[in-house]
Design a protein around this motif. Structure first.
Motif, mmCIF file in Angstrom:
data_model
loop_
_atom_site.group_PDB
_atom_site.id
_atom_site.type_symbol
_atom_site.label_atom_id
_atom_site.label_comp_id
_atom_site.label_asym_id
_atom_site.label_seq_id
_atom_site.Cartn_x
_atom_site.Cartn_y
_atom_site.Cartn_z
ATOM 1 N N ILE A 158 0.833 -1.205 0.000
ATOM 2 C CA ILE A 158 0.000 0.000 0.000
ATOM 3 C C ILE A 158 0.865 1.252 0.000
ATOM 4 N N ALA A 159 1.909 1.258 0.840
ATOM 5 C CA ALA A 159 2.793 2.428 0.906
ATOM 6 C C ALA A 159 3.465 2.685 -0.433
ATOM 7 N N LEU A 162 0.992 4.223 -2.938
ATOM 8 C CA LEU A 162 0.656 5.619 -2.658
ATOM 9 C C LEU A 162 1.831 6.550 -2.959
ATOM 10 N N LEU A 163 3.012 6.169 -2.520
ATOM 11 C CA LEU A 163 4.175 7.042 -2.700
ATOM 12 C C LEU A 163 4.604 7.147 -4.159
ATOM 13 N N ALA A 164 4.312 6.135 -4.944
ATOM 14 C CA ALA A 164 4.720 6.139 -6.350
ATOM 15 C C ALA A 164 3.761 6.900 -7.255
ATOM 16 N N ALA A 165 2.664 7.388 -6.706
ATOM 17 C CA ALA A 165 1.639 8.047 -7.531
ATOM 18 C C ALA A 165 2.186 9.179 -8.404
ATOM 19 N N PRO A 166 3.034 10.090 -7.899
ATOM 20 C CA PRO A 166 3.514 11.189 -8.762
ATOM 21 C C PRO A 166 4.351 10.718 -9.947
ATOM 22 N N PHE A 167 4.889 9.519 -9.876
ATOM 23 C CA PHE A 167 5.769 9.028 -10.923
ATOM 24 C C PHE A 167 5.052 8.147 -11.949
ATOM 25 N N ILE A 168 3.921 7.573 -11.553
ATOM 26 C CA ILE A 168 3.265 6.616 -12.448
ATOM 27 C C ILE A 168 1.788 6.925 -12.677
ATOM 28 N N TYR A 169 1.318 8.101 -12.195
ATOM 29 C CA TYR A 169 -0.118 8.369 -12.314
ATOM 30 C C TYR A 169 -0.570 8.475 -13.767
ATOM 31 N N SER A 175 -2.600 0.387 -12.386
ATOM 32 C CA SER A 175 -3.787 0.707 -11.592
ATOM 33 C C SER A 175 -3.668 0.021 -10.248
ATOM 34 N N PHE A 176 -4.303 0.588 -9.247
ATOM 35 C CA PHE A 176 -4.269 0.038 -7.900
ATOM 36 C C PHE A 176 -5.703 -0.126 -7.437
ATOM 37 N N GLY A 207 0.317 8.894 1.426
ATOM 38 C CA GLY A 207 1.239 7.767 1.586
ATOM 39 C C GLY A 207 2.254 8.003 2.688
ATOM 40 N N VAL A 208 2.734 9.231 2.820
ATOM 41 C CA VAL A 208 3.679 9.556 3.889
ATOM 42 C C VAL A 208 3.030 9.341 5.256
ATOM 43 N N ILE A 209 1.796 9.816 5.382
ATOM 44 C CA ILE A 209 1.069 9.619 6.642
ATOM 45 C C ILE A 209 0.854 8.134 6.904
#
Length: 239
Positions: A158-159, A162-169, A175-176, A207-209
């Motif tokens: 999950i982490a 979420l953290l990879a979203a800016p790179f693969i959105y 898809s997740f 994701g950070v939270i």
């Protein structure tokens, strides 16, 4: 005559907040994660040893061959519990003693043949309370190992998503948890389609939270398991 106050010390909220926020940067966190991950293969090995040795020993008791098998199974359980004690102490930092049979047993005396040294060693093994708490510990470790493995792997997946979203959105192949075939052409989290960079950055912030919360919960899980090990083997946490 002056009196001293016995009021409990207050918990400093700023200290708690600091420890929560610095969990990803502490070495102890990753030692705790290693402890949780090791619980899965070790738990399977312990369970297999106890079930195989116990069932085989009981089924062969009528031929007397089962007795040494049961003795070997119990002695192996105390050795495994000793390993768990060392892991709890070295990785999690919880003071834990090895089973009393291991700490008091002397190979020179216990395996002396002929004589009654061997019989005395078996009697010590069977009557030591820590022998049976070791068996309970190993059986519990099987369940704890499964829970730990699922918790660590799920949290990591999950982490990472979420953290990879800016790179693969904007990658149409990723898809997740897409809610529908139509949403599968975009980066999705459940029913939410992430199609812009601000949305992706918001996901990464979540994701950070999530990482902070997950790591602190996993730290707590590791400590609970280590303290349970210590309590079963006769030594409680000194902190």
């Amino acid at each position: 005559m002056p009196t001293t106050s016995s009021a409990p010390s207050r918990i400093d909220p700023s200290t708690v907040l600091y420890r929560v926020c610095t969990a990803p940067f502490r070495t102890q966190t990753y030692k705790n994660l290693l402890y949780l991950l090791l619980a899965f293969p070790l738990g399977i090995a312990y369970f297999t040893w106890l079930v195989t040795g116990g069932s085989l020993g009981v089924s062969l008791l009528i031929t007397w061959v089962g007795l040494p098998i049961l003795v070997l199974t119990l002695s192996g359980a105390t050795v495994a519990a000793g390993i768990e004690a060392r892991l709890a102490e070295s990785l999690v930092g919880v003071d834990t003693s090895v089973p009393s049979f291991l700490s008091e047993f002397r190979v020179k005396d216990g395996l002396a043949l002929p004589g009654d040294g061997f019989v005395a060693a078996i009697k010590q093994l069977v009557t030591a309370p820590s022998t049976w708490t070791s068996v309970v510990l190993l059986l519990a470790k099987f369940v704890a190992g499964i829970v730990s493995f699922v918790a660590v792997v799920t949290s990591t997946a999950i982490a990472a998503a979420l953290l990879a979203a800016p790179f693969i959105y904007n990658d149409a192949t990723v898809s997740f948890g897409a809610a529908s075939p139509a949403a599968a052409s975009n980066y999705t989290i459940g029913s939410w389609t992430v199609s812009t960079l601000p949305e992706a950055l918001a996901v990464a912030g979540a994701g950070v939270i999530f990482v902070l919360v997950a790591l602190n919960l996993l730290n707590g899980l590791a400590r609970i398991q280590a303290m349970y090990t210590a309590s079963l083997l006769g030594v409680s946490d000194g902190e």
